[in-house]
Write a protein that holds these residues in place. Sequence first.
Motif, PDB file in Angstrom:
ATOM      1  N   ARG A  24      69.496  61.186 150.012  1.00 20.64           N
ATOM      2  CA  ARG A  24      69.352  59.769 149.692  1.00 20.64           C
ATOM      3  C   ARG A  24      70.046  59.464 148.389  1.00 20.64           C
ATOM      4  NH1 ARG A  24      63.094  58.613 150.543  1.00 20.64           N
ATOM      5  NH2 ARG A  24      63.568  57.321 148.770  1.00 20.64           N
ATOM      6  N   SER A  25      70.480  58.238 148.245  1.00 22.21           N
ATOM      7  CA  SER A  25      71.235  57.860 147.058  1.00 22.21           C
ATOM      8  C   SER A  25      70.343  57.481 145.872  1.00 22.21           C
ATOM      9  CB  SER A  25      72.158  56.681 147.387  1.00 22.21           C
ATOM     10  OG  SER A  25      71.382  55.570 147.783  1.00 22.21           O
ATOM     11  N   ASP A  26      69.026  57.493 146.043  1.00 20.21           N
ATOM     12  CA  ASP A  26      68.160  57.102 144.940  1.00 20.21           C
ATOM     13  C   ASP A  26      67.825  58.265 144.007  1.00 20.21           C
ATOM     14  OD1 ASP A  26      66.508  58.528 146.560  1.00 20.21           O
ATOM     15  OD2 ASP A  26      65.066  56.919 146.911  1.00 20.21           O
ATOM     16  N   GLY A  27      68.415  59.422 144.239  1.00 15.67           N
ATOM     17  CA  GLY A  27      68.252  60.533 143.325  1.00 15.67           C
ATOM     18  C   GLY A  27      67.060  61.426 143.598  1.00 15.67           C
ATOM     19  N   ILE A  28      66.264  61.120 144.616  1.00 16.12           N
ATOM     20  CA  ILE A  28      65.101  61.949 144.911  1.00 16.12           C
ATOM     21  C   ILE A  28      65.539  63.286 145.496  1.00 16.12           C
ATOM     22  CG2 ILE A  28      63.028  62.142 146.322  1.00 16.12           C
ATOM     23  CD1 ILE A  28      62.645  59.171 146.022  1.00 16.12           C
ATOM     24  N   GLY A  29      66.576  63.279 146.290  1.00 14.45           N
ATOM     25  CA  GLY A  29      67.090  64.506 146.862  1.00 14.45           C
ATOM     26  C   GLY A  29      66.493  64.870 148.208  1.00 14.45           C
ATOM     27  N   LEU A  30      65.753  63.984 148.828  1.00 13.08           N
ATOM     28  CA  LEU A  30      65.210  64.246 150.143  1.00 13.08           C
ATOM     29  C   LEU A  30      66.283  64.010 151.200  1.00 13.08           C
ATOM     30  CD1 LEU A  30      61.784  62.424 149.812  1.00 13.08           C
ATOM     31  CD2 LEU A  30      62.221  64.872 149.688  1.00 13.08           C
ATOM     32  N   PRO A  31      66.360  64.859 152.200  1.00 15.70           N
ATOM     33  CA  PRO A  31      67.365  64.650 153.240  1.00 15.70           C
ATOM     34  C   PRO A  31      67.033  63.415 154.078  1.00 15.70           C
ATOM     35  CG  PRO A  31      65.978  66.517 153.779  1.00 15.70           C
ATOM     36  CD  PRO A  31      65.584  66.054 152.406  1.00 15.70           C
ATOM     37  N   THR A  32      68.063  62.756 154.563  1.00 16.54           N
ATOM     38  CA  THR A  32      67.838  61.582 155.405  1.00 16.54           C
ATOM     39  C   THR A  32      67.414  62.028 156.793  1.00 16.54           C
ATOM     40  OG1 THR A  32      70.164  61.557 156.024  1.00 16.54           O
ATOM     41  CG2 THR A  32      69.514  60.178 154.161  1.00 16.54           C
ATOM     42  N   MET A  33      66.705  61.166 157.489  1.00 13.63           N
ATOM     43  CA  MET A  33      66.215  61.487 158.820  1.00 13.63           C
ATOM     44  C   MET A  33      67.216  60.980 159.851  1.00 13.63           C
ATOM     45  SD  MET A  33      62.567  60.472 160.320  1.00 13.63           S
ATOM     46  CE  MET A  33      61.632  61.714 161.127  1.00 13.63           C
ATOM     47  N   SER A  34      67.691  61.867 160.690  1.00 10.92           N
ATOM     48  CA  SER A  34      68.643  61.475 161.720  1.00 10.92           C
ATOM     49  C   SER A  34      67.898  61.043 162.982  1.00 10.92           C
ATOM     50  CB  SER A  34      69.585  62.636 162.042  1.00 10.92           C
ATOM     51  OG  SER A  34      68.894  63.638 162.759  1.00 10.92           O
ATOM     52  N   ARG A  35      68.646  60.555 163.927  1.00  3.10           N
ATOM     53  CA  ARG A  35      68.078  60.125 165.199  1.00  3.10           C
ATOM     54  C   ARG A  35      67.445  61.312 165.928  1.00  3.10           C
ATOM     55  NH1 ARG A  35      72.031  57.832 169.776  1.00  3.10           N
ATOM     56  NH2 ARG A  35      73.145  59.658 169.089  1.00  3.10           N
ATOM     57  N   TYR A  36      68.047  62.476 165.795  1.00  2.40           N
ATOM     58  CA  TYR A  36      67.543  63.670 166.465  1.00  2.40           C
ATOM     59  C   TYR A  36      66.240  64.160 165.822  1.00  2.40           C
ATOM     60  CZ  TYR A  36      72.340  63.172 167.818  1.00  2.40           C
ATOM     61  OH  TYR A  36      73.528  62.644 168.251  1.00  2.40           O
ATOM     62  N   ASP A  37      66.125  64.019 164.511  1.00  2.48           N
ATOM     63  CA  ASP A  37      64.878  64.363 163.834  1.00  2.48           C
ATOM     64  C   ASP A  37      63.751  63.444 164.301  1.00  2.48           C
ATOM     65  OD1 ASP A  37      66.141  66.342 162.335  1.00  2.48           O
ATOM     66  OD2 ASP A  37      66.601  64.961 160.705  1.00  2.48           O
ATOM     67  N   LEU A  38      64.062  62.177 164.455  1.00  2.55           N
ATOM     68  CA  LEU A  38      63.063  61.218 164.919  1.00  2.55           C
ATOM     69  C   LEU A  38      62.619  61.539 166.344  1.00  2.55           C
ATOM     70  CD1 LEU A  38      61.484  58.627 164.329  1.00  2.55           C
ATOM     71  CD2 LEU A  38      63.430  57.363 165.237  1.00  2.55           C
ATOM     72  N   LEU A  39      63.554  61.886 167.213  1.00  2.24           N
ATOM     73  CA  LEU A  39      63.190  62.245 168.585  1.00  2.24           C
ATOM     74  C   LEU A  39      62.285  63.474 168.608  1.00  2.24           C
ATOM     75  CD1 LEU A  39      66.544  61.651 170.468  1.00  2.24           C
ATOM     76  CD2 LEU A  39      64.395  60.457 170.838  1.00  2.24           C
ATOM     77  N   LEU A  40      62.584  64.462 167.783  1.00  2.00           N
ATOM     78  CA  LEU A  40      61.735  65.655 167.722  1.00  2.00           C
ATOM     79  C   LEU A  40      60.342  65.322 167.197  1.00  2.00           C
ATOM     80  CD1 LEU A  40      64.132  68.434 166.417  1.00  2.00           C
ATOM     81  CD2 LEU A  40      63.016  68.308 168.646  1.00  2.00           C
ATOM     82  N   ALA A  41      60.265  64.413 166.247  1.00  2.00           N
ATOM     83  CA  ALA A  41      58.964  64.027 165.697  1.00  2.00           C
ATOM     84  C   ALA A  41      58.147  63.230 166.707  1.00  2.00           C
ATOM     85  CB  ALA A  41      59.160  63.224 164.421  1.00  2.00           C
ATOM     86  N   LEU A  42      58.798  62.481 167.576  1.00  2.00           N
ATOM     87  CA  LEU A  42      58.096  61.635 168.537  1.00  2.00           C
ATOM     88  C   LEU A  42      57.639  62.382 169.793  1.00  2.00           C
ATOM     89  CD1 LEU A  42      60.217  58.358 168.461  1.00  2.00           C
ATOM     90  CD2 LEU A  42      57.980  58.763 167.445  1.00  2.00           C
ATOM     91  N   LEU A  43      58.209  63.539 170.076  1.00  2.00           N
ATOM     92  CA  LEU A  43      57.882  64.245 171.316  1.00  2.00           C
ATOM     93  C   LEU A  43      56.390  64.546 171.499  1.00  2.00           C
ATOM     94  CD1 LEU A  43      60.821  66.718 171.920  1.00  2.00           C
ATOM     95  CD2 LEU A  43      60.049  64.906 173.413  1.00  2.00           C
ATOM     96  N   PRO A  44      55.679  65.056 170.524  1.00  2.00           N
ATOM     97  CA  PRO A  44      54.274  65.399 170.788  1.00  2.00           C
ATOM     98  C   PRO A  44      53.307  64.217 170.738  1.00  2.00           C
ATOM     99  CG  PRO A  44      54.854  66.056 168.568  1.00  2.00           C
ATOM    100  CD  PRO A  44      56.120  65.570 169.229  1.00  2.00           C
ATOM    101  N   ILE A  45      53.734  63.065 170.269  1.00  2.00           N
ATOM    102  CA  ILE A  45      52.808  61.938 170.088  1.00  2.00           C
ATOM    103  C   ILE A  45      52.179  61.462 171.397  1.00  2.00           C
ATOM    104  CG2 ILE A  45      52.647  59.535 169.322  1.00  2.00           C
ATOM    105  CD1 ILE A  45      54.506  60.312 167.024  1.00  2.00           C
ATOM    106  N   PRO A  46      52.936  61.221 172.476  1.00  3.66           N
ATOM    107  CA  PRO A  46      52.265  60.793 173.723  1.00  3.66           C
ATOM    108  C   PRO A  46      51.297  61.840 174.268  1.00  3.66           C
ATOM    109  CG  PRO A  46      54.623  60.388 173.864  1.00  3.66           C
ATOM    110  CD  PRO A  46      54.394  61.175 172.617  1.00  3.66           C
ATOM    111  N   LEU A  47      51.643  63.108 174.117  1.00  2.27           N
ATOM    112  CA  LEU A  47      50.757  64.164 174.592  1.00  2.27           C
ATOM    113  C   LEU A  47      49.457  64.189 173.794  1.00  2.27           C
ATOM    114  CD1 LEU A  47      50.467  66.521 176.536  1.00  2.27           C
ATOM    115  CD2 LEU A  47      51.605  67.954 174.845  1.00  2.27           C
TER     116      LEU A  47
END
Length: 75
Positions: free
Chosen positions: A7-30
Motif C-alpha cells: 500500500r502507498s500509505d507506508g504501512i507495508g501491508l500487501p494489497t488484496m488481489s481478486r484471487y485472495d478474496l476468492l480464497l477468503a470467501l470459499l469457506p463462508i457459505p459452508l
Amino acid sequence: MSVRSTRSDGIGLPTMSRYDLLLALLPIPLLLGGVVSRLTPVPDPIGIGAGSLPSALLFVYAITAAAPTVTERSA
C-alpha cells in the motif's frame, strides 16, 4: 517471478488481489450452512450440504472464469 505490491500509505501491508478474496470467501457459505443447521431444526447434513453448494459454485467460478491468465513478458 511475481512481485508483491504494498500500500502507498507506508504501512507495508500487501494489497488484496481478486484471487485472495476468492480464497477468503470459499469457506463462508459452508460455515453459514453449519451455523444455520445448529440454530434451526434443519439436520446437520442438510445444512452443511446446502452451504457447500454456493461454495462449490464459487470454486468453479474461481478456477474457470476468474482463473489467472498468462501474459507475455518482454525480453
